[in-house]
Write a protein that holds these residues in place. Structure first.
Motif, PDB file in Angstrom:
ATOM      1  N   GLN A  84       0.804  -1.217   0.000  1.00 39.27           N
ATOM      2  CA  GLN A  84       0.000   0.000   0.000  1.00 39.27           C
ATOM      3  C   GLN A  84       0.841   1.273   0.000  1.00 39.27           C
ATOM      4  OE1 GLN A  84      -3.676   0.014   0.138  1.00 39.27           O
ATOM      5  NE2 GLN A  84      -3.149   2.013  -0.638  1.00 39.27           N
ATOM      6  N   LYS A  85       1.789   1.389   0.917  1.00 37.08           N
ATOM      7  CA  LYS A  85       2.549   2.633   1.044  1.00 37.08           C
ATOM      8  C   LYS A  85       3.381   2.907  -0.200  1.00 37.08           C
ATOM      9  CE  LYS A  85       2.969   3.345   6.045  1.00 37.08           C
ATOM     10  NZ  LYS A  85       1.834   2.515   6.432  1.00 37.08           N
ATOM     11  N   ALA A  86       4.055   1.883  -0.710  1.00 35.74           N
ATOM     12  CA  ALA A  86       4.879   2.075  -1.902  1.00 35.74           C
ATOM     13  C   ALA A  86       4.020   2.480  -3.100  1.00 35.74           C
ATOM     14  CB  ALA A  86       5.653   0.800  -2.218  1.00 35.74           C
ATOM     15  N   LEU A  87       2.861   1.884  -3.243  1.00 36.52           N
ATOM     16  CA  LEU A  87       1.992   2.225  -4.371  1.00 36.52           C
ATOM     17  C   LEU A  87       1.398   3.621  -4.219  1.00 36.52           C
ATOM     18  CD1 LEU A  87       0.161  -1.170  -4.992  1.00 36.52           C
ATOM     19  CD2 LEU A  87       2.118  -0.214  -6.194  1.00 36.52           C
ATOM     20  N   ASP A  88       1.066   4.003  -3.003  1.00 33.79           N
ATOM     21  CA  ASP A  88       0.572   5.368  -2.783  1.00 33.79           C
ATOM     22  C   ASP A  88       1.623   6.396  -3.184  1.00 33.79           C
ATOM     23  OD1 ASP A  88      -1.824   4.439  -1.868  1.00 33.79           O
ATOM     24  OD2 ASP A  88      -1.345   4.678   0.269  1.00 33.79           O
ATOM     25  N   LEU A  89       2.881   6.137  -2.795  1.00 37.12           N
ATOM     26  CA  LEU A  89       3.957   7.052  -3.172  1.00 37.12           C
ATOM     27  C   LEU A  89       4.163   7.081  -4.679  1.00 37.12           C
ATOM     28  CD1 LEU A  89       6.647   6.399  -0.421  1.00 37.12           C
ATOM     29  CD2 LEU A  89       5.561   8.582  -0.933  1.00 37.12           C
ATOM     30  N   ALA A  90       4.122   5.910  -5.297  1.00 42.33           N
ATOM     31  CA  ALA A  90       4.338   5.836  -6.744  1.00 42.33           C
ATOM     32  C   ALA A  90       3.263   6.594  -7.504  1.00 42.33           C
ATOM     33  CB  ALA A  90       4.370   4.379  -7.188  1.00 42.33           C
ATOM     34  N   GLU A  91       2.041   6.563  -6.997  1.00 44.81           N
ATOM     35  CA  GLU A  91       0.947   7.248  -7.679  1.00 44.81           C
ATOM     36  C   GLU A  91       1.081   8.762  -7.566  1.00 44.81           C
ATOM     37  OE1 GLU A  91      -3.770   6.265  -8.298  1.00 44.81           O
ATOM     38  OE2 GLU A  91      -2.806   5.745  -6.412  1.00 44.81           O
ATOM     39  N   LYS A  92       1.736   9.229  -6.480  1.00 44.53           N
ATOM     40  CA  LYS A  92       1.823  10.677  -6.249  1.00 44.53           C
ATOM     41  C   LYS A  92       3.186  11.266  -6.630  1.00 44.53           C
ATOM     42  CE  LYS A  92       0.637  10.144  -1.927  1.00 44.53           C
ATOM     43  NZ  LYS A  92       0.298  10.405  -0.496  1.00 44.53           N
TER      44      LYS A  92
ATOM     45  N   ALA B 195       9.204  10.649  -9.290  1.00 45.10           N
ATOM     46  CA  ALA B 195      10.571  10.156  -9.088  1.00 45.10           C
ATOM     47  C   ALA B 195      10.548   8.783  -8.417  1.00 45.10           C
ATOM     48  CB  ALA B 195      11.367  11.149  -8.234  1.00 45.10           C
ATOM     49  N   PHE B 196       9.677   8.628  -7.440  1.00 40.81           N
ATOM     50  CA  PHE B 196       9.592   7.324  -6.776  1.00 40.81           C
ATOM     51  C   PHE B 196       9.031   6.278  -7.727  1.00 40.81           C
ATOM     52  CE2 PHE B 196       7.554   4.086  -4.158  1.00 40.81           C
ATOM     53  CZ  PHE B 196       8.581   3.775  -3.280  1.00 40.81           C
ATOM     54  N   ARG B 197       8.059   6.661  -8.577  1.00 42.96           N
ATOM     55  CA  ARG B 197       7.518   5.713  -9.544  1.00 42.96           C
ATOM     56  C   ARG B 197       8.603   5.264 -10.517  1.00 42.96           C
ATOM     57  NH1 ARG B 197       3.402   8.355 -10.774  1.00 42.96           N
ATOM     58  NH2 ARG B 197       4.050   9.436 -12.663  1.00 42.96           N
ATOM     59  N   ALA B 198       9.461   6.201 -10.921  1.00 38.64           N
ATOM     60  CA  ALA B 198      10.566   5.831 -11.807  1.00 38.64           C
ATOM     61  C   ALA B 198      11.534   4.878 -11.101  1.00 38.64           C
ATOM     62  CB  ALA B 198      11.308   7.086 -12.261  1.00 38.64           C
ATOM     63  N   PHE B 199      11.788   5.129  -9.820  1.00 43.47           N
ATOM     64  CA  PHE B 199      12.651   4.217  -9.053  1.00 43.47           C
ATOM     65  C   PHE B 199      11.990   2.850  -8.910  1.00 43.47           C
ATOM     66  CE2 PHE B 199      13.562   2.405  -4.834  1.00 43.47           C
ATOM     67  CZ  PHE B 199      14.915   2.114  -5.005  1.00 43.47           C
ATOM     68  N   LEU B 200      10.708   2.840  -8.597  1.00 44.33           N
ATOM     69  CA  LEU B 200       9.980   1.579  -8.450  1.00 44.33           C
ATOM     70  C   LEU B 200      10.045   0.760  -9.735  1.00 44.33           C
ATOM     71  CD1 LEU B 200       8.095  -0.261  -6.824  1.00 44.33           C
ATOM     72  CD2 LEU B 200       6.174   1.153  -7.568  1.00 44.33           C
ATOM     73  N   ASP B 201      10.060   1.437 -10.852  1.00 43.68           N
ATOM     74  CA  ASP B 201      10.104   0.739 -12.136  1.00 43.68           C
ATOM     75  C   ASP B 201      11.437   0.039 -12.377  1.00 43.68           C
ATOM     76  OD1 ASP B 201       8.358   0.123 -14.175  1.00 43.68           O
ATOM     77  OD2 ASP B 201       9.116   1.671 -15.516  1.00 43.68           O
ATOM     78  N   THR B 202      12.467   0.419 -11.599  1.00 42.19           N
ATOM     79  CA  THR B 202      13.780  -0.229 -11.758  1.00 42.19           C
ATOM     80  C   THR B 202      14.009  -1.333 -10.727  1.00 42.19           C
ATOM     81  OG1 THR B 202      14.922   1.314 -10.257  1.00 42.19           O
ATOM     82  CG2 THR B 202      14.707   1.972 -12.568  1.00 42.19           C
TER      83      THR B 202
ATOM     84  N   THR C  50       7.609  12.291   3.936  1.00 47.54           N
ATOM     85  CA  THR C  50       8.620  13.065   3.215  1.00 47.54           C
ATOM     86  C   THR C  50      10.005  12.449   3.311  1.00 47.54           C
ATOM     87  OG1 THR C  50       8.953  14.460   5.169  1.00 47.54           O
ATOM     88  CG2 THR C  50       7.322  15.203   3.540  1.00 47.54           C
ATOM     89  N   GLY C  51      10.208  11.554   4.282  1.00 46.30           N
ATOM     90  CA  GLY C  51      11.519  10.944   4.419  1.00 46.30           C
ATOM     91  C   GLY C  51      11.873  10.035   3.263  1.00 46.30           C
ATOM     92  N   VAL C  52      10.868   9.418   2.627  1.00 38.10           N
ATOM     93  CA  VAL C  52      11.156   8.487   1.530  1.00 38.10           C
ATOM     94  C   VAL C  52      11.725   9.223   0.321  1.00 38.10           C
ATOM     95  CG1 VAL C  52      10.196   6.720   0.014  1.00 38.10           C
ATOM     96  CG2 VAL C  52       9.392   6.907   2.375  1.00 38.10           C
ATOM     97  N   PRO C  53      11.083  10.297  -0.184  1.00 37.27           N
ATOM     98  CA  PRO C  53      11.701  11.019  -1.301  1.00 37.27           C
ATOM     99  C   PRO C  53      13.079  11.580  -0.956  1.00 37.27           C
ATOM    100  CG  PRO C  53       9.391  11.641  -1.056  1.00 37.27           C
ATOM    101  CD  PRO C  53       9.750  10.833   0.147  1.00 37.27           C
ATOM    102  N   ARG C  54      13.244  12.015   0.289  1.00 40.27           N
ATOM    103  CA  ARG C  54      14.542  12.561   0.694  1.00 40.27           C
ATOM    104  C   ARG C  54      15.626  11.486   0.619  1.00 40.27           C
ATOM    105  NH1 ARG C  54      12.874  14.696   4.895  1.00 40.27           N
ATOM    106  NH2 ARG C  54      13.373  13.075   6.427  1.00 40.27           N
TER     107      ARG C  54
END
Length: 602
Positions: A326-334, A337-344, A367-371
């Motif tokens: 859930q958390k990773a997908l929520d971040l990827a949707e918003k 940059a995280f979605r691009a990372f998730l894709d790798t 906010t700690g995850v993007p940082r």
């Protein structure tokens, strides 16, 4: 009729699962159109489910429309030798009805349609309700059900091809190719599909390996349940159609019978007509046509329900995946940059990503995850941290601790975990050399106690020999080790050596020096060596020694508080003596009160 077809269909389902044989060819699923793809790509979850259902239905219809029900029924009819069996059972039924019906009743059947129908029904029931005929029709239904079941199995699994494409279109634009690929793989496994071949992998009996929750499994279970209902309908339709034909032919053939037969044969009434018609190719064709027609109609009518079940299962798999991540997908949707990372991220690293994101989210917020993605620590934690380091991260609830210990310990990380050093210290409190020194002690008690000390205190103790340090660490508590470290820091070389030699020889002496008041007094004494000797001496000593100690305190060579710590009895005695002396002096030097005048009596 329905009563004997029900067990027949039941048996057919068993054989359809277990029998070996060829796999019938089915039409390839229709390809997705651009409109289908765009509908999947832009849909919300409700519309996505509808798109899956529509595509699945198209694939199912394409898969079963080529199945030749008539050919399957004809093949099984011949295989089971139904012609010969039917002729025998008709002859037996005719004789039974003839023996049970009067000559007058038989004669009446030639001129009375109701009587003719009554006799026809009796014959038909005896034929089709006999054990032999039931067994034969069970075998026929088994064979046809086997082929229909295989075709539906393949068609259900082939429906996965467009469903997978729709799934990838729906998820890929929102969460990237990795997530789409992982969920599609889960669906492929559930369908039993070989993605590289683009079609179902099916062999005879493979349905039994499918989960009852799987798409193909759910569809086939649904089909089997419906086949039982279909069998009942077939039985009713066959009975009605056959009896209607027998009565019609019997009534229409009365004139011919009267012309062609003599009076003696008229005693058999309508039975010869019934026998002839029940054995005729027309009646057999009628039976086979009814079987084929009813199966075709009922299977086709339930394809929509199968497609709905397939769509429900695809959505269920997606929701289960989304709940787990859930958390990773929520971040990827918003966050692009995280979605691009998730894709790798590799599929096998998704669980690690979830755990790292959860740890960072809990300690630093969203906010700690993007940082951390920006500074590279997220990538390092997901891709490169060994599992031992993740144990540290879980226990400390800190990714930084895991990264720090991994960088510091290197191949000694297992020892850090074994002795739980990470629970008692931070990696910032060590250098590679001091950590190596600590772990080289190879003693769990000594390592854990030393790890609990402040870094400066621990480093001072590392100046001791390994064996002495291990012995002291096993003998002293953390507080006593801290005190010893302070002594090593504050004492001059000569008293320091005396302290180390004494406590190394008799560790119990450390208890004398352990209190903060004694430590501060010793370190604050002008003559530290004299203070150390006094405190480490066994017992209070002789009166001369006690006097020397008091004199040293009087002259300021050692702190006065050490006299109390070393000679409390003497101090108490001196205190009492001083009080007595003061009282005596007071008695001597205080003037006496004069006596008052004597009183006279009247």
């Amino acid at each position: 009729m329905s009563s004997f077809l029900r067990p027949a269909v039941h048996l057919s389902l068993v054989v359809a699962i277990t029998a070996q044989g060829f796999v019938p060819a089915v039409a390839a699923p229709p390809p997705m159109t651009r409109a289908d793809y765009e509908a999947c790509q832009s849909a919300d979850e409700v519309a996505f489910r509808k798109s899956i259902e529509t595509l699945s239905l198209k694939s199912l219809e394409a898969g079963v429309k080529t199945f030749d029900y008539q050919a399957a029924v004809n093949a099984e009819w011949r295989k089971q030798g139904m012609d010969e069996l039917l002729a025998k059972r008709v002859d037996i039924a005719i004789e039974e009805v003839r023996s049970e019906t009067s000559w007058a009743g038989l004669a009446q059947s030639l001129i009375n349609s109701e009587k003719a129908q009554e006799i026809s029904t009796a014959v038909a029931e005896r034929v089709y309700q006999s054990d032999a005929m039931k067994t034969a029709i069970e075998a026929l239904a088994t064979g046809v059900g086997n082929e229909v079941g295989r075709t539906l199995e393949i068609a259900s699994q082939d429906a996965a091809v467009p469903a997978l494409e729709c799934l990838k279109a729906f998820i890929g634009t929102r969460y990237g190719a990795t997530v789409a690929g992982v969920v599609a793989t889960d669906v492929e496994h559930d369908f039993g599909v070989q993605a590289s071949a683009g079609r179902a992998s099916v062999s005879s009996g493979s349905v039994i390996q499918q989960s009852s929750q799987g798409i193909a499994g759910a569809a086939i279970i649904l089909v089997r349940r419906q086949l039982a209902n279909i069998a009942a309908r077939i039985g009713q339709r066959l009975a009605g159609s056959i009896l209607a034909r027998l009565v019609s032919v019997a009534a229409g053939g009365v004139g011919l019978v009267l012309v062609a037969k003599d009076i003696w044969e008229l005693r058999n009434g309508v039975l010869p007509i019934i026998s002839e018609e029940m054995k005729s190719e027309a009646t057999k064709t009628l039976v086979k046509n009814e079987l084929a027609k009813t199966l075709d109609e009922q299977i086709t009518a339930h394809l929509a329900e199968i497609a709905a079940k397939s769509a429900d299962r695809v959505v269920e798999i997606w929701r289960s995946f989304r709940s787990a991540h859930q958390k990773a997908l929520d971040l990827a949707e918003k966050n692009a940059a995280f979605r691009a990372f998730l894709d790798t991220v590799k599929p096998e690293q998704l669980a690690r990503l979830d755990e790292v994101v959860a740890l960072v989210w809990a300690s630093e917020g969203e906010t700690g995850v993007p940082r951390r993605l920006e500074d590279g620590s997220l990538n390092e934690a997901v891709r490169f941290l060994p599992e031992q380091a993740m144990t540290i991260a879980r226990d400390t609830r800190s990714i930084d601790a895991a990264l720090g210990w991994t960088a510091l310990a290197g191949d000694r990380l297992s020892k850090v975990l074994e002795h739980e050093v990470y629970k008692r210290a931070t990696p910032q409190g060590f250098t590679r050399a001091t950590l190596a020194t600590l772990l080289a002690l190879d003693d769990h008690v000594a390592i854990t106690r030393l790890a609990s000390l402040a870094p400066q205190s621990r480093d001072r103790l590392f100046g001791l020999g390994a064996e002495d340090l291990k012995r002291l660490a096993r003998s002293f508590s953390e507080a006593e080790l801290e005190t010893l470290a302070r002594y090593l820091e504050g004492l001059e070389p000569e008293p320091r050596a005396r302290v180390l030699a004494s406590v190394a020889e008799a560790p119990a002496k450390m208890h004398t020096l352990a209190s903060p008041r004694v430590r501060d007094a010793v370190l604050g004494s002008r003559d530290q060596a004299r203070a150390v000797d006094m405190m480490l001496r066994d017992g209070a000593g002789s009166p001369e020694v006690i006097v020397d100690d008091v004199w040293a305190a009087w002259e300021g060579q050692v702190a006065l508080v050490l006299i109390w710590e070393k000679h409390p009895t003497v101090v108490i005695g001196l205190g009492l003596a001083a009080v007595i002396v003061l009282l005596l002096l007071r008695r001597l030097f205080r003037p006496r009160r004069p006596a008052g005048p004597a009183q006279t009596t009247a």
